[in-house]
Design an enzyme around this catalytic site. Sequence first.
Site, PDB file in Angstrom:
ATOM      1  N   ASP A  82       1.338  -1.444   0.095  1.00 39.68           N
ATOM      2  CA  ASP A  82       0.077  -0.439   0.102  1.00 39.68           C
ATOM      3  C   ASP A  82       1.052   1.017  -0.043  1.00 39.68           C
ATOM      4  OD1 ASP A  82       1.275  -0.569   2.607  1.00 39.68           O
ATOM      5  OD2 ASP A  82      -0.675  -0.447   3.733  1.00 39.68           O
ATOM      6  N   ASN A  86      -7.402  -1.315  13.918  1.00 42.35           N
ATOM      7  CA  ASN A  86      -9.461  -2.271  14.236  1.00 42.35           C
ATOM      8  C   ASN A  86      -9.327  -2.718  12.870  1.00 42.35           C
ATOM      9  OD1 ASN A  86      -8.096  -0.734  11.816  1.00 42.35           O
ATOM     10  ND2 ASN A  86      -9.113   0.805  10.914  1.00 42.35           N
ATOM     11  N   HIS A 122      -7.458  -3.403   9.760  1.00 40.39           N
ATOM     12  CA  HIS A 122      -7.650  -3.679   9.128  1.00 40.39           C
ATOM     13  C   HIS A 122      -6.304  -3.857   8.289  1.00 40.39           C
ATOM     14  CE1 HIS A 122      -4.547   0.560  10.004  1.00 40.39           C
ATOM     15  NE2 HIS A 122      -3.995  -0.761   9.157  1.00 40.39           N
ATOM     16  N   GLU A 177      -9.826  -0.687   5.652  1.00 39.11           N
ATOM     17  CA  GLU A 177     -10.266  -0.347   6.756  1.00 39.11           C
ATOM     18  C   GLU A 177     -11.640  -1.337   6.479  1.00 39.11           C
ATOM     19  OE1 GLU A 177      -8.554   1.087   8.997  1.00 39.11           O
ATOM     20  OE2 GLU A 177      -7.623   3.144   8.073  1.00 39.11           O
TER      21      GLU A 177
HETATM   22  C1  GLP Z   1      -0.413   0.735   8.569  1.00 36.64           C
HETATM   23  C2  GLP Z   1      -0.130  -0.580   7.445  1.00 36.64           C
HETATM   24  C3  GLP Z   1      -0.413  -1.636   7.533  1.00 36.64           C
HETATM   25  C4  GLP Z   1      -0.162  -2.153   9.242  1.00 36.64           C
HETATM   26  C5  GLP Z   1      -0.671  -1.044  10.428  1.00 36.64           C
HETATM   27  C6  GLP Z   1       0.103  -1.940  11.245  1.00 36.64           C
HETATM   28  O1  GLP Z   1      -1.757   1.578   8.742  1.00 36.64           O
HETATM   29  N1  GLP Z   1      -0.495   0.085   6.383  1.00 36.64           N
HETATM   30  O2  GLP Z   1      -0.098  -2.703   6.802  1.00 36.64           O
HETATM   31  O3  GLP Z   1      -0.094  -3.396   9.437  1.00 36.64           O
HETATM   32  O4  GLP Z   1      -1.096  -0.010   9.721  1.00 36.64           O
HETATM   33  O5  GLP Z   1       0.414  -1.261  11.661  1.00 36.64           O
HETATM   34  P1  GLP Z   1       2.003  -1.333  12.683  1.00 36.64           P
HETATM   35  O6  GLP Z   1       2.459  -2.461  12.462  1.00 36.64           O
HETATM   36  O7  GLP Z   1       2.889   0.113  12.928  1.00 36.64           O
HETATM   37  O8  GLP Z   1       0.629  -1.359  14.213  1.00 36.64           O
END
Ligand code: GLP
Length: 266
Positions: free
Chosen positions: A69, A141, A143, A148
């Site tokens: 992404d 949440n 995702h 989302e």
């Molecule tokens: C981000 C990314 C995801 C990631 C998630 C969790 O927004 N787009 O790919 O898995 O949120 O992030 P973190 O690992 O920093 O908690």
Amino acid sequence: MEVVISSSPTESYQIVASIFQSYILDHLDEKCVLGLATGSSPQGVYDELIRRFQFNELSFSHVNAFLLDEYLGLPPDHPQLYARYIRDVFISHLDMPNQNLHYPQVTQLNTGDISTICTDYEKKLRQIGPIGLQILGIGSNGHIGFNEPGSSLGSRTRIKTLSPITRTDNARFFSSEQDVPVHVITQGLGTILESQHIVLIAQGKQKASAIAQMIEGPVTINCPASVLQFHPHVTVVIDPEAASFLSNSSYYQFVQANKPDWQDKY
Ligand code: GLP
């Protein structure tokens, strides 16, 4: 879905790095395509893979990689642009050719070009893919990528609007919450499901609820990660805190302790 409850985040990084190492070594003479995620959860895995590369345990010279992404609206030199971030923290430390990293080309964005960027990215995936091994984190949440809650379960790469909770969670990477972009491009849930093996890694109490919903809840757009229940080969590697809301942890531990010799460990 295979649920591996490690004793600590460090042990999780070792386990997931070993899954990557086996995949890369098993695909020296054939297509070797990784799917990479950003966020803090996989960082320890990347650090461990860099260490193993430096100790000559594996090479990435034959690897292609797809980034999951990307943020929209950041300047090309912004350190949080995911394509730049993944180069800084991972790819630039390896022998993977620069042109083998593929991502939504958002810096070439002119007004109205978003759907072309998304279709070009999906086309590349079809040409070079499928992704053999995809690493994922999970948002608090539920995702995955930037899909989302409310995302269609069959969705493809497209623009999404971030939820307030994700913008708050990700504010720690920016100077303020207002600086977190509102829009992103992400692989869709249908796109992610085409990866052959998916490894999801999570640590900490703040992920416990999303992890329990993903593994033991119903498949629902309210927890996009729950769509992984439809995939034939998913390995979830979590520390005890992220596992703390699961009802069946003792069974998952029993499964891991009683694997038949002939079966792959993960
Ligand atoms: C981000 C990314 C995801 C990631 C998630 C969790 O927004 N787009 O790919 O898995 O949120 O992030 P973190 O690992 O920093 O908690």
